[in-house]
Motif scaffolding. Structure first.
Motif, short mmCIF file in Angstrom:
data_model
loop_
_atom_site.label_atom_id
_atom_site.label_comp_id
_atom_site.label_asym_id
_atom_site.label_seq_id
_atom_site.Cartn_x
_atom_site.Cartn_y
_atom_site.Cartn_z
N ILE A 19 15.75 -8.75 -47.04
CA ILE A 19 14.73 -8.64 -48.06
C ILE A 19 14.31 -7.18 -48.18
CG2 ILE A 19 12.41 -9.37 -48.79
CD1 ILE A 19 12.77 -11.85 -47.03
N GLY A 20 14.26 -6.66 -49.42
CA GLY A 20 13.87 -5.27 -49.61
C GLY A 20 13.05 -5.11 -50.87
N HIS A 21 12.12 -4.14 -50.84
CA HIS A 21 11.24 -3.87 -51.98
C HIS A 21 11.54 -2.49 -52.56
CE1 HIS A 21 7.43 -2.09 -53.59
NE2 HIS A 21 7.42 -3.23 -54.27
N SER A 22 11.55 -2.39 -53.89
CA SER A 22 11.71 -1.13 -54.60
C SER A 22 13.07 -0.49 -54.27
CB SER A 22 10.55 -0.19 -54.29
OG SER A 22 10.49 0.88 -55.22
N MET A 23 13.08 0.73 -53.71
CA MET A 23 14.35 1.36 -53.35
C MET A 23 15.12 0.50 -52.36
SD MET A 23 14.83 4.20 -54.99
CE MET A 23 13.96 5.48 -55.88
N ALA A 24 14.41 -0.15 -51.45
CA ALA A 24 15.06 -1.03 -50.48
C ALA A 24 15.65 -2.27 -51.15
CB ALA A 24 14.08 -1.43 -49.39
N GLY A 25 15.11 -2.61 -52.34
CA GLY A 25 15.71 -3.70 -53.09
C GLY A 25 17.11 -3.36 -53.55
N MET A 26 17.34 -2.10 -53.89
CA MET A 26 18.69 -1.64 -54.22
C MET A 26 19.58 -1.67 -52.99
SD MET A 26 21.18 -0.43 -55.86
CE MET A 26 22.66 0.16 -55.07
N ALA A 27 19.01 -1.32 -51.83
CA ALA A 27 19.77 -1.38 -50.57
C ALA A 27 20.24 -2.81 -50.30
CB ALA A 27 18.92 -0.86 -49.42
N VAL A 28 19.40 -3.78 -50.64
CA VAL A 28 19.78 -5.19 -50.48
C VAL A 28 21.05 -5.49 -51.27
CG1 VAL A 28 19.14 -7.57 -51.04
CG2 VAL A 28 17.47 -6.05 -49.96
N LEU A 29 21.08 -5.04 -52.52
CA LEU A 29 22.24 -5.30 -53.37
C LEU A 29 23.51 -4.68 -52.79
CD1 LEU A 29 20.73 -4.73 -56.94
CD2 LEU A 29 20.64 -6.76 -55.48
N LYS A 30 23.38 -3.49 -52.22
CA LYS A 30 24.54 -2.83 -51.64
C LYS A 30 25.01 -3.55 -50.38
CE LYS A 30 27.67 0.22 -52.00
NZ LYS A 30 28.49 0.33 -53.23
N LEU A 31 24.07 -3.98 -49.56
CA LEU A 31 24.43 -4.69 -48.33
C LEU A 31 25.07 -6.04 -48.64
CD1 LEU A 31 21.23 -3.79 -46.31
CD2 LEU A 31 23.56 -3.08 -45.73
N VAL A 32 24.62 -6.68 -49.70
CA VAL A 32 25.26 -7.92 -50.14
C VAL A 32 26.69 -7.64 -50.59
CG1 VAL A 32 25.28 -9.66 -51.99
CG2 VAL A 32 23.14 -9.16 -50.78
N GLU A 33 26.87 -6.58 -51.37
CA GLU A 33 28.21 -6.22 -51.84
C GLU A 33 29.14 -5.91 -50.66
OE1 GLU A 33 29.99 -3.19 -55.17
OE2 GLU A 33 28.92 -2.31 -53.47
N LEU A 34 28.59 -5.29 -49.63
CA LEU A 34 29.40 -4.91 -48.45
C LEU A 34 29.67 -6.10 -47.53
CD1 LEU A 34 27.66 -1.52 -47.55
CD2 LEU A 34 29.91 -1.82 -48.60
N GLY A 35 29.12 -7.27 -47.88
CA GLY A 35 29.36 -8.46 -47.07
C GLY A 35 28.57 -8.50 -45.78
N LYS A 36 27.40 -7.86 -45.77
CA LYS A 36 26.61 -7.77 -44.55
C LYS A 36 25.39 -8.70 -44.53
CE LYS A 36 29.29 -4.66 -42.85
NZ LYS A 36 30.12 -4.94 -41.65
N ALA A 37 25.27 -9.57 -45.53
CA ALA A 37 24.09 -10.43 -45.61
C ALA A 37 24.48 -11.89 -45.77
CB ALA A 37 23.21 -10.00 -46.79
N ALA A 38 23.63 -12.78 -45.24
CA ALA A 38 23.80 -14.21 -45.48
C ALA A 38 23.30 -14.55 -46.88
CB ALA A 38 23.05 -15.02 -44.43
N SER A 39 22.29 -13.82 -47.33
CA SER A 39 21.76 -13.87 -48.69
C SER A 39 20.80 -12.69 -48.83
CB SER A 39 21.06 -15.20 -48.99
OG SER A 39 20.02 -15.43 -48.06
N GLY A 40 20.40 -12.37 -50.05
CA GLY A 40 19.54 -11.21 -50.26
C GLY A 40 18.41 -11.49 -51.22
N VAL A 41 17.26 -10.83 -50.98
CA VAL A 41 16.11 -10.92 -51.87
C VAL A 41 15.68 -9.51 -52.23
CG1 VAL A 41 13.74 -11.74 -52.18
CG2 VAL A 41 15.34 -13.06 -50.75
N SER A 42 15.76 -9.17 -53.53
CA SER A 42 15.35 -7.86 -54.03
C SER A 42 14.00 -8.03 -54.74
CB SER A 42 16.40 -7.31 -54.99
OG SER A 42 15.96 -6.11 -55.59
N ILE A 43 12.96 -7.39 -54.20
CA ILE A 43 11.61 -7.51 -54.76
C ILE A 43 11.27 -6.24 -55.53
CG2 ILE A 43 9.17 -7.90 -54.23
CD1 ILE A 43 10.06 -9.18 -51.59
N ASP A 44 11.04 -6.37 -56.83
CA ASP A 44 10.77 -5.19 -57.67
C ASP A 44 11.80 -4.10 -57.37
OD1 ASP A 44 8.59 -6.29 -58.96
OD2 ASP A 44 7.14 -5.51 -57.52
N GLY A 45 13.06 -4.49 -57.29
CA GLY A 45 14.10 -3.59 -56.80
C GLY A 45 14.55 -2.53 -57.79
N ALA A 46 14.91 -1.38 -57.25
CA ALA A 46 15.51 -0.31 -58.06
C ALA A 46 16.89 -0.76 -58.52
CB ALA A 46 15.62 0.96 -57.24
N PRO A 47 17.35 -0.25 -59.66
CA PRO A 47 18.65 -0.67 -60.19
C PRO A 47 19.80 0.09 -59.54
CG PRO A 47 17.68 0.94 -61.65
CD PRO A 47 16.66 0.69 -60.57
#
Length: 208
Positions: A19-47
């Motif tokens: 789970i990540g907020h703002s800039m960390a929300g973008m980090a969530v998307l990258k970690l999901v793409e890299l196959g490092k998450a069971a699932s991801g939650v982006s809160i008010d995430g950067a694009p």
């Protein structure tokens, strides 16, 4: 920043819900793409870099990139925070919120997560479920833009969901109404439960 998180995740016994907020929300998307998450939650995430933001976003976040600064960090003024983060809280609480929550942030964070090619996302790639949470009154990443980022994912076999909380700002994680916090937690729990159910169901149906 993301590579440091990857190093940490690789030491864990199983992939985490991230789970990540703002800039960390973008980090969530990258970690999901890299196959490092069971699932991801982006809160008010950067694009991601390959989703162009609206003018409102560009105007608001431009100071956080330090293009015209000789410092190594960004420290927003009280006026900037009141517009960007505290726009929905009562006026008497704005000063207290600024004193308590406003902190300097390294320009390296915004550069890696928004400007570097590393922050491009492959929206066609198969991925674990992602939940986008947005504030209906977010001045940095407006809800319509959150919908655009979420809608960029196009893999038919992957799950993406969006939940917008009306009247909430970019400060959504610390706004004081407990009922909204309970609602947000409950929604996330339901989202994760559906994911787990679908995974278990797919395993039962698999001939392997």
């Amino acid at each position: 920043m993301v590579n440091n998180i990857v190093t940490l995740i690789d030491t864990l016994p199983e992939k985490p819900l991230i789970i990540g907020h703002s800039m960390a929300g973008m980090a969530v998307l990258k970690l999901v793409e890299l196959g490092k998450a069971a699932s991801g939650v982006s809160i008010d995430g950067a694009p991601p870099k390959n989703v162009f933001p609206p003018f409102q976003t560009l105007k608001t976040v431009l100071p956080a990139f330090g293009f015209f600064s000789f410092k190594g960090y960004f420290m927003g003024s009280r006026k900037w925070y009141e517009y960007s983060f505290f726009n929905t809280i009562p006026v008497p609480e704005k000063e207290k919120a600024f004193e308590k929550f406003a902190v300097p942030e390294s320009y390296k964070v915004s550069h890696q997560l928004v400007l570097d090619s590393f922050s491009n996302i492959d929206f066609k790639k198969n991925h674990v479920p992602i939940l986008f949470v947005g504030g209906g009154s977010d001045h940095i990443f407006p809800p319509d833009f959150t919908q655009i980022v979420a809608g960029s994912y196009s893999n038919a076999n992957s799950h993406v969901d969006v939940k917008i909380f009306d009247g909430k700002s970019h400060f959504i994680c610390r706004e004081h109404e407990e009922i909204d916090l309970i609602q947000a937690v409950a929604y996330t729990i339901v989202f994760i439960s559906v994911i787990i159910f679908n995974i278990r169901l797919s395993k039962k149906e698999s001939p392997l």
